[in-house]
Design an enzyme around this catalytic site. Structure first.
Site, PDB file in Angstrom:
ATOM      1  N   ASN A  79       1.339  -2.025   5.270  1.00 65.75           N
ATOM      2  CA  ASN A  79       0.631  -0.803   5.607  1.00 65.75           C
ATOM      3  C   ASN A  79      -0.567  -0.998   4.864  1.00 65.75           C
ATOM      4  OD1 ASN A  79       0.482   1.818   5.826  1.00 65.75           O
ATOM      5  ND2 ASN A  79       0.278   1.869   3.654  1.00 65.75           N
ATOM      6  N   ALA A 104     -11.668  -4.477  14.598  1.00 62.74           N
ATOM      7  CA  ALA A 104     -11.624  -5.633  14.853  1.00 62.74           C
ATOM      8  C   ALA A 104     -10.480  -6.185  14.102  1.00 62.74           C
ATOM      9  CB  ALA A 104     -12.526  -6.481  14.402  1.00 62.74           C
ATOM     10  N   SER A 124      -3.786   0.227  14.315  1.00 61.05           N
ATOM     11  CA  SER A 124      -4.291   1.502  14.386  1.00 61.05           C
ATOM     12  C   SER A 124      -4.699   1.859  15.882  1.00 61.05           C
ATOM     13  CB  SER A 124      -5.519   1.797  13.851  1.00 61.05           C
ATOM     14  OG  SER A 124      -6.367   3.056  14.025  1.00 61.05           O
ATOM     15  N   TYR A 150     -13.143  -2.113  11.146  1.00 58.22           N
ATOM     16  CA  TYR A 150     -11.881  -1.668  11.152  1.00 58.22           C
ATOM     17  C   TYR A 150     -11.118  -2.080  12.182  1.00 58.22           C
ATOM     18  CZ  TYR A 150      -8.063   1.287  10.196  1.00 58.22           C
ATOM     19  OH  TYR A 150      -6.661   2.156  10.079  1.00 58.22           O
ATOM     20  N   LYS A 178      -7.681  -4.334  13.277  1.00 56.99           N
ATOM     21  CA  LYS A 178      -6.535  -3.587  13.642  1.00 56.99           C
ATOM     22  C   LYS A 178      -6.088  -4.463  14.961  1.00 56.99           C
ATOM     23  CE  LYS A 178      -5.571  -1.008  10.048  1.00 56.99           C
ATOM     24  NZ  LYS A 178      -4.252  -1.281   9.214  1.00 56.99           N
ATOM     25  N   SER A 222       1.558   3.386  -2.563  1.00 62.51           N
ATOM     26  CA  SER A 222       1.473   4.344  -3.758  1.00 62.51           C
ATOM     27  C   SER A 222       0.928   5.849  -3.178  1.00 62.51           C
ATOM     28  CB  SER A 222       0.492   3.792  -4.654  1.00 62.51           C
ATOM     29  OG  SER A 222      -0.759   3.798  -4.024  1.00 62.51           O
ATOM     30  N   ARG A 223       0.672   5.945  -2.031  1.00 63.09           N
ATOM     31  CA  ARG A 223       0.326   7.299  -1.479  1.00 63.09           C
ATOM     32  C   ARG A 223       0.169   7.234  -0.210  1.00 63.09           C
ATOM     33  NH1 ARG A 223      -5.341   7.340  -0.128  1.00 63.09           N
ATOM     34  NH2 ARG A 223      -6.495   4.931  -0.717  1.00 63.09           N
ATOM     35  N   GLY A 234       0.861  -1.358  -0.022  1.00 63.11           N
ATOM     36  CA  GLY A 234       0.008  -0.095  -0.034  1.00 63.11           C
ATOM     37  C   GLY A 234       0.797   1.161  -0.030  1.00 63.11           C
TER      38      GLY A 234
END
Length: 243
Positions: free
Chosen positions: A88, A155, A140, A153, A157, A15-16, A13
């Site tokens: 990531n 769960a 996170s 999300y 993380k 590219s940004r 992940g």
């Protein structure tokens, strides 16, 4: 600045956002960087890199695609292996629990948690043979404290933290360290769309009274990658949000 000359670092992940910031930090530290994205990465993304990065393109949620891409990577001539893996890549599909579609819950867990496993397992096997390596998983602060509208999300993380601790125990005897970073509110495309009122409410709960920057997560990634006596830990980079 830590020196990662002659080391190969793969960031999913990348590219940004945070992933790209981490990639740029490792490139500046001398590493050979391997960028990854689900879709095509345009050359202008890495135009200012010191070394031209290698590009991998696959969906981390597709276990077969991940394995095939990584197998091809290791079969390349003169490829010595991945020294640092940074997981990531991830997605969000926010909704209150009572209204969340089962598919939205499953997809976020599949990408964020299963996807991390899909990339990690093939590389972990190679690191076992190398007898060295560092893995950094992006969790996170939500995985530590929960958040309304993000049960999927949170769960996923929280699961990454459990994965990190367990893998750290498995890898330690072979010189493989595994740690996690738990970012808080970081300046990004996601936070830029929040209203001023919403941002103000969030800032009330952050002791340092500001959002973090992507380069601050990148600095933490370099620190964990280069710290030989740290493993199984989750480093919160959140301005004090989770105290």
């Amino acid at each position: 600045m830590m020196d990662f000359t002659n080391q190969t670092v793969l960031i999913t992940g990348s590219s940004r956002g945070i992933g790209l910031a981490i990639a740029k930090a490792f490139d500046a530290a001398g590493a050979h960087v391997i960028l990854h994205a689900r879709s095509e990465i345009k050359p202008n993304i890495y135009a200012d890199f010191k070394q031209k990065p290698q590009i991998l393109q696959f969906d981390i949620a597709d276990a077969e695609a991940a394995e095939a891409s990584l197998k091809a990577l290791y079969k390349q001539d003169n490829f010595a292996g991945v020294d640092v893996l940074v997981n990531n890549a991830g997605i969000t599909k926010d909704q209150l629990a009572m209204a969340m579609a089962p598919n939205d819950f499953a997809e976020v867990v599949n990408v964020n948690l299963n996807g991390t496993f899909n990339v990690t397992q093939p590389i972990f096997k190679k690191m076992i043979r190398q007898k060295h390596g560092a893995i950094i998983n992006l969790s996170s602060v939500v995985g530590l404290m929960g958040n309304m509208g993000q049960i999927n999300y949170a769960a996923s993380k929280a699961g990454i933290i459990g994965l990190t601790k367990s893998l750290a125990k498995e890898g330690a005897r072979r010189g493989i360290r595994v740690n996690a970073i738990a970012p808080g509110m970081i300046v990004s495309d996601m936070t830029s769309v929040l209203s001023e009122e919403t941002q103000a409410k969030i800032l009330e709960n952050i002791p340092l009274s500001r959002f973090g920057e992507a380069n601050e997560i990148a600095e933490a990634a370099l620190f964990l990658a280069g710290s030989a006596y740290i493993t199984g830990q989750t480093l919160s980079i959140d301005g004090g949000l989770y105290i």
